[in-house]
Structures are given as C-alpha cells and as structure tokens.
Motif scaffolding. Structure first.
Motif, PDB file in Angstrom:
ATOM      1  N   CYS A   1       0.815  -1.219   0.000  1.00 49.90           N
ATOM      2  CA  CYS A   1       0.000   0.000   0.000  1.00 49.90           C
ATOM      3  C   CYS A   1       0.846   1.264   0.000  1.00 49.90           C
ATOM      4  O   CYS A   1       0.416   2.312   0.485  1.00 49.90           O
ATOM      5  CB  CYS A   1      -0.958  -0.002   1.182  1.00 49.90           C
TER       6      CYS A   1
ATOM      7  N   PRO B   1      -6.215   1.245  -1.432  1.00 50.45           N
ATOM      8  CA  PRO B   1      -6.617   2.457  -2.154  1.00 50.45           C
ATOM      9  C   PRO B   1      -8.122   2.510  -2.407  1.00 50.45           C
ATOM     10  O   PRO B   1      -8.742   1.501  -2.768  1.00 50.45           O
ATOM     11  CB  PRO B   1      -5.814   2.376  -3.452  1.00 50.45           C
TER      12      PRO B   1
ATOM     13  N   TRP C   1     -11.487   4.495  -4.413  1.00 53.00           N
ATOM     14  CA  TRP C   1     -11.779   4.626  -5.845  1.00 53.00           C
ATOM     15  C   TRP C   1     -10.905   5.703  -6.482  1.00 53.00           C
ATOM     16  O   TRP C   1     -10.289   5.471  -7.530  1.00 53.00           O
ATOM     17  CB  TRP C   1     -13.274   4.958  -6.039  1.00 53.00           C
TER      18      TRP C   1
ATOM     19  N   ARG D   1      -7.253   4.589  -6.635  1.00 58.43           N
ATOM     20  CA  ARG D   1      -7.001   3.593  -7.686  1.00 58.43           C
ATOM     21  C   ARG D   1      -6.959   4.255  -9.062  1.00 58.43           C
ATOM     22  O   ARG D   1      -6.126   3.897  -9.909  1.00 58.43           O
ATOM     23  CB  ARG D   1      -8.089   2.514  -7.653  1.00 58.43           C
ATOM     24  N   ARG D   2      -7.823   5.198  -9.282  1.00 53.74           N
ATOM     25  CA  ARG D   2      -7.813   5.895 -10.571  1.00 53.74           C
ATOM     26  C   ARG D   2      -6.497   6.647 -10.772  1.00 53.74           C
ATOM     27  O   ARG D   2      -5.902   6.613 -11.857  1.00 53.74           O
ATOM     28  CB  ARG D   2      -8.999   6.861 -10.653  1.00 53.74           C
TER      29      ARG D   2
ATOM     30  N   VAL E   1     -11.104   0.807 -13.017  1.00 53.21           N
ATOM     31  CA  VAL E   1     -11.039   1.218 -11.612  1.00 53.21           C
ATOM     32  C   VAL E   1     -12.017   0.405 -10.775  1.00 53.21           C
ATOM     33  O   VAL E   1     -11.708  -0.046  -9.665  1.00 53.21           O
ATOM     34  CB  VAL E   1     -11.323   2.730 -11.487  1.00 53.21           C
TER      35      VAL E   1
ATOM     36  N   THR F   1     -10.825  -3.228 -10.099  1.00 59.93           N
ATOM     37  CA  THR F   1      -9.644  -3.405  -9.238  1.00 59.93           C
ATOM     38  C   THR F   1      -9.957  -3.083  -7.786  1.00 59.93           C
ATOM     39  O   THR F   1      -9.040  -2.820  -6.994  1.00 59.93           O
ATOM     40  CB  THR F   1      -8.487  -2.510  -9.726  1.00 59.93           C
ATOM     41  N   GLU F   2     -11.211  -3.108  -7.405  1.00 67.84           N
ATOM     42  CA  GLU F   2     -11.557  -2.863  -6.005  1.00 67.84           C
ATOM     43  C   GLU F   2     -10.988  -3.992  -5.141  1.00 67.84           C
ATOM     44  O   GLU F   2     -11.089  -5.179  -5.462  1.00 67.84           O
ATOM     45  CB  GLU F   2     -13.059  -2.794  -5.826  1.00 67.84           C
TER      46      GLU F   2
ATOM     47  N   TYR G   1      -7.781  -4.256  -4.578  1.00 64.63           N
ATOM     48  CA  TYR G   1      -6.375  -4.415  -4.961  1.00 64.63           C
ATOM     49  C   TYR G   1      -5.532  -3.377  -4.209  1.00 64.63           C
ATOM     50  O   TYR G   1      -5.966  -2.235  -3.992  1.00 64.63           O
ATOM     51  CB  TYR G   1      -6.194  -4.217  -6.464  1.00 64.63           C
TER      52      TYR G   1
ATOM     53  N   GLY H   1      -1.904  -1.022  -4.055  1.00 68.09           N
ATOM     54  CA  GLY H   1      -1.194  -0.263  -5.075  1.00 68.09           C
ATOM     55  C   GLY H   1      -0.196  -1.111  -5.840  1.00 68.09           C
ATOM     56  O   GLY H   1      -0.063  -0.991  -7.070  1.00 68.09           O
TER      57      GLY H   1
ATOM     58  N   ILE I   1      -2.113  -3.262  -8.339  1.00 64.99           N
ATOM     59  CA  ILE I   1      -2.563  -2.506  -9.517  1.00 64.99           C
ATOM     60  C   ILE I   1      -1.391  -2.288 -10.473  1.00 64.99           C
ATOM     61  O   ILE I   1      -1.540  -2.404 -11.699  1.00 64.99           O
ATOM     62  CB  ILE I   1      -3.182  -1.161  -9.075  1.00 64.99           C
TER      63      ILE I   1
END
Length: 573
Positions: free
Chosen positions: A353, A477, A479, A482-483, A505, A508-509, A511, A513, A516
């Motif tokens: 993270c 992360p 939303w 993540r974006r 995005v 990948t909820e 996930y 960093g 991703i």
C-alpha cells in the motif's frame, strides 16, 4: 606582525610567513566564529598578559583539543594560529615522528618540546593526535604505550622546569574516543572545542567566504538556498563544490567560444576571463556531483520519487508534510505555543500500500538527509555490536540534523520484549532504540519514521507519545486513489483508445497499489506475448492480467487493521 615559524627536522616543514599558505587567517575561515573566538581567548590572553596569571597565581591553560569530523576546519584553524600569532610554532604530524627504532620516537618528542621551551613563548600543534596517542587499554604493542606515557610526561613537565616558560599544546583529531583518557583532563588539555558539522547559517558564511575570490553571478537568495539544501556538507565539501562549479563554468565558457572564430588565442583567453562567471546552475550541478562527507557511511542513494508519483493518499501526504516541513519552516510557531514537533511517525497497513514509496517521496521532496535502515541489517553475531549499530545511526543523524531516520519493517527489531525464548539480542536492541528516541540525550531536528504491516507485534513502550507520536494508517486504495494509480502507470504505457478507465477502476476494487501496478505490467507483457511488435495495450490484455493477478488482502486482515486503529490510544490518522 611577522610570525616566527619553525622548520623542525622531526616535525612538518612549516614555511615562513611569506611562503606560508596565503590567505589562511581567522578572517578567511567561514562558519566557525564561536570556535575561533574560544581558541583566540585560550591562546592570546596568556601570551599577551602573562603577568596577570603570575600575579594571581592562576596557572595558564596548557592545551586545547580540537575534535570533530574530517573536513570541518581543525587544521585550518591551526594554520591561522600559525599565521597570526607572533610566537614560535611547531607542527607535529602524528605518523611523521613515529620510528621503528627503539626509543627514537620518544627522543624526537622530547627534542621538539625542549626546543619549544627554549624558544618560549611557543605553540606545539599535533595533528592526528589519535595516531600518536591511542588508548593504552586497546593496544597490544608496548611501543604505543611508551609514546603515550612520554607525551603525558612532557605535557606535565612543561610548567615544572621553569615558571617563565610558556608552551601551549594545540591538537586536532577526528576520533576523540580513540584517545587515551589520561590526555583529556585539566592540566593537559584544559579545553576541548568541538568543530562540528556546520549549520545552515555556518554553511552560508562558508559559501560567502569561498566565493569572495570567485567571479560569480549568484545573488544572496541563491547562496541562502544552496546553504539550506546542503545538509551534511562540511567545509571541505563546500570548497570542493565551489571548485567543481568553477570547472563547469570554465568548460561552458570554453565551449561557447570554441566555435572556430578568427580570434587569436590571446583574444579568446581574454574574452573568456571577462565573461567567466559561476552561475547558480553551475553550483547546483556541483552539489549533485559532490556528496556530503558526513553522510557517506549511512546515506543511501534514494530513487527520486516525488509526491506526484504516489497515487492518491492526499491526507497522508499532508500529515507527513506537516510533521516534517512545519518544524523546519516555522520553528517560531512551535516556540510561540510552547510545544515540540512530533518526534516519531509509524505508518502501518496491508502489504503493497505504498508505505515505503511514501517514505522515498518524503525524502526527495523535503530535501533532508535521509538515513534508511532495514531492520535485520542491524543485527550482528557479536555481543554489543547490534546496540552499537543503533547508537551510530542516531549519532550520525544528530550530527547531520535536520535528518530523517527511516526504519523499514520495524517489527523485525522492535518486537515485544520477552515474547520469544532464547537470545535477548532483540530486547537489547529495542532498549537501545527506546533510549535513543527518548533518553537523556534529546533528539533534536531528527524525525523517526517507520513502516510495518504488523503493528500488533511492536513493543508497547515504543508506541507511547514522545517516541511514536503519530500512527498513520495506509489503507487499501479507494476509488479515487485507484484511478490516480492507474493514470500514473498507464501514462507510460500506450493503450487502445477504447479502453474504459472507469471500468478498470471498478474491477480493481480490493487491490493494493502494488497489485494494480502488477496488473498494468502483466497487461503489457500479455500484449508482447501476442506480438512482440505490439504498439499498444488493449482491453483483452487487461482481462488476462486481472485473471492472473488477484487481490491478496483478505477481509480478516482488513478487519484486523480496523480494530487496531480503533483500539490504539495514540493520535491515529
């Protein structure tokens, strides 16, 4: 005033004033005003007013020890003393008087001190004193012990033979702990003066002094900015940086005028001399080339990571900026309210993270000295060496303040005491760490930052206010984060225009960093596997990547961190 300098066969050859190093005077030394004033008081008062000491029966000071890191100006102060005092000056370089023949080293020392007494008042300067007088309990050779005993006898006997003679002993060393303790007492070395690593004000004074004889186009703001960013640089480093900047300026001017013009060589040289100016860009390039001497043992080349490279986590970034930058930029605000800045910060959260990435960005953006320690590397199989490693880390951090000490995987060295059987090395290392953070010696302008994904394993004594003042939870992360992370990684990867970033995005909820980033890397590799000449990554490649990379942070782990955050009594973000 002409200086009576001596060329001694057993000491260093010191040239007379006309041939001595020009410009070496007290005025030509920058950043050491307090230390120079102390040296002048100790040397000039007994020389100019000896009758005062005789009338009141006060023995004059006999020795001054200058100690501090290499390159801070100890030997330069001695040269200034040689050039500005009107007494005989003898210089002894420690290794030069040593001889392999029995008794010859002691005879050389006695001859030098005898001549100094005959030409009283005089000054004897011993450079690299630790090479001549090491600790007698640490050496096995009888030779070193005899040399130390001889020097002790000579320093004690100077004022016993005659009250009319006055000999001052001036010594310099960068290893004061390696000296024999018998030397460091009143009557031998009456005063110990530390020539430490220069502060911001001292660095600015040194730069102004060095640039006096260098044609430059720097303004006062440029010099102040350079001094503020040169943490850990000593006087020798700053002199080397000015020399490098002059070379850069010369190369630039030579390149600009070496265009095959019809000018003669003399005309070109004259024009280069007129236009040769050291610029701010030259100085900054030189500082990138010359590394600080005080940080070479522990400093790491941290990759240049900026806040823009860390996706999201705006609240965490802001809190770290407040804890690190506010005490340096607004110290008067903390003094006005009678508080001290946070001393320790612990970042915890699931693996991947961006805890270590945030620490790298903080080191780059703050511009402070950054000492990165990986927990297990402090341990040694030798008894006492692990605790010594912790002491040396914080000693170096204090010497190069303001600085950041970053401990990665803190749980490896700060586990709860008596939680495991067997060796108690972990307990001793933790105790040393606790003492360094909040012991008798204060930790000023040093910020302790640590990262872990097991905060429950860290000893409770370390987690109290005054040691770790803030706990910062770095969660998975959200939303927006993540974006931002996808935008950072996909900015370097050409993608098909029909790729729906919003859908990616959403998918990948859960996930981290790091996961991703792995999705983006796997998608690019999938495109290359289809066609090594591929120029873009398409949606089907991301489909394969999402199937290959699965989130590894379980719901139980998230619940564990949420519970720890609620139960923690420290200021938690």
């Amino acid at each position: 005033m002409e200086t009576n300098l001596v060329i001694h066969p057993f000491g260093s050859v010191i040239k007379k004033d006309s041939e001595a190093k020009k410009g070496v005077s007290f005025q030509s030394i920058g950043g050491l005003k307090t230390q120079i004033q102390a040296v002048r008081e100790m040397i000039e008062m007994p020389l100019t007013n000896p009758e005062l000491f005789t009338a009141y029966g006060v023995p004059p000071p006999r020795g001054i020890l200058l100690y501090g890191p290499s390159g801070t100006g100890k030997t330069m102060i001695a040269r200034a003393v040689a050039n500005e005092t009107g007494v005989h000056f003898f210089c002894i370089n420690g290794p030069e008087v040593l001889s392999r023949y029995y008794g010859e080293t002691e005879a050389r020392l006695r001859e030098i001190f005898t001549e100094a007494q005959n030409k009283s008042p005089s000054i004897v300067f011993i450079d690299e004193l630790d090479a001549l007088c090491p600790r007698r309990d640490k050496v096995q050779n009888e030779f070193e012990r005899r040399v130390v005993a001889t020097l002790l006898t000579l320093m004690d006997g100077m004022h016993m033979k005659s009250t009319d003679t006055y000999v001052m002993v001036l010594a310099a060393t960068n290893r004061p702990d390696a000296l024999d303790p018998a030397l460091r007492r009143p009557g031998r070395f009456d005063r110990e003066i530390e020539i430490g690593i220069p502060s911001v004000t001292d660095r600015r004074d040194i730069l102004v002094t060095l640039l006096k004889n260098v044609p430059h186009s720097l303004h006062d703001e440029d010099i102040s900015s350079l001094a503020e960013s040169a943490h850990g640089y000593v006087g020798a480093d700053l002199a080397a940086a000015c020399k490098e900047a002059s070379l850069y300026a010369f190369k630039r001017s030579l390149h600009n005028h070496d265009n095959g013009s019809s000018q003669s060589l003399e005309q070109r040289d004259a024009r280069i001399k007129r236009e040769l100016l050291v610029s701010s860009e030259d100085m900054r390039a030189a500082f990138r080339c010359v590394r600080p001497s005080a940080m070479r043992e522990v400093a790491l080349e941290v990759p240049k990571v900026h806040w823009s490279d860390v996706g999201g986590n705006e609240m965490i970034k802001r809190k770290l900026k407040e804890a690190v930058e506010w005490p340096l930029k607004h110290p008067e605000a903390f003094q006005r309210l009678g508080i001290r800045p946070p001393r320790g910060i612990l970042m915890y959260g699931p693996p991947g993270c961006s805890k270590t990435l945030i620490a790298r960005a903080l080191a780059t953006e703050s511009g402070l000295n950054f000492i990165a320690i990986k927990g297990p590397e402090l341990f040694s199989k030798w008894v006492g060496e692990s605790e010594k490693a912790v002491r040396e880390v914080f000693l170096k951090a204090r010497a190069t303040a303001p600085s950041i000490v970053f401990f990665d995987e803190l749980d490896a060295i700060a586990g709860q005491r008596n939680s495991t059987g067997g060796s108690d090395v972990n307990d001793r290392v933790l105790t040393q760490l606790l003492t360094e953070l909040d012991g008798v010696e204060t930790l000023k302008d040093v910020i302790f930052i640590a990262a872990t994904n097991r905060p429950d394993m860290i000893d409770k004594a370390l987690m109290r206010p005054g040691r770790v003042d803030r706990l910062i939870y770095v969660p998975l992360p959200c939303w927006d984060t993540r974006r931002h992370i996808l935008e950072i990684h996909l900015a370097r990867t050409p993608c098909e225009g029909s790729l729906d970033l919003e859908d990616l995005v959403e998918r990948t909820e859960g996930y981290s960093g790091a996961e991703i980033a792995a999705v983006c890397r796997e998608a690019a590799l999938a495109a290359l596997q289809e066609n090594i000449q591929a120029e873009s990554v398409e949606l089907r490649h991301f489909e394969k990547a999402l199937m290959a990379v699965k989130p590894r942070t379980s719901t139980q782990m998230i619940n564990f961190y949420d519970d720890f955050q609620k139960k923690s009594g420290i200021h938690t973000i």
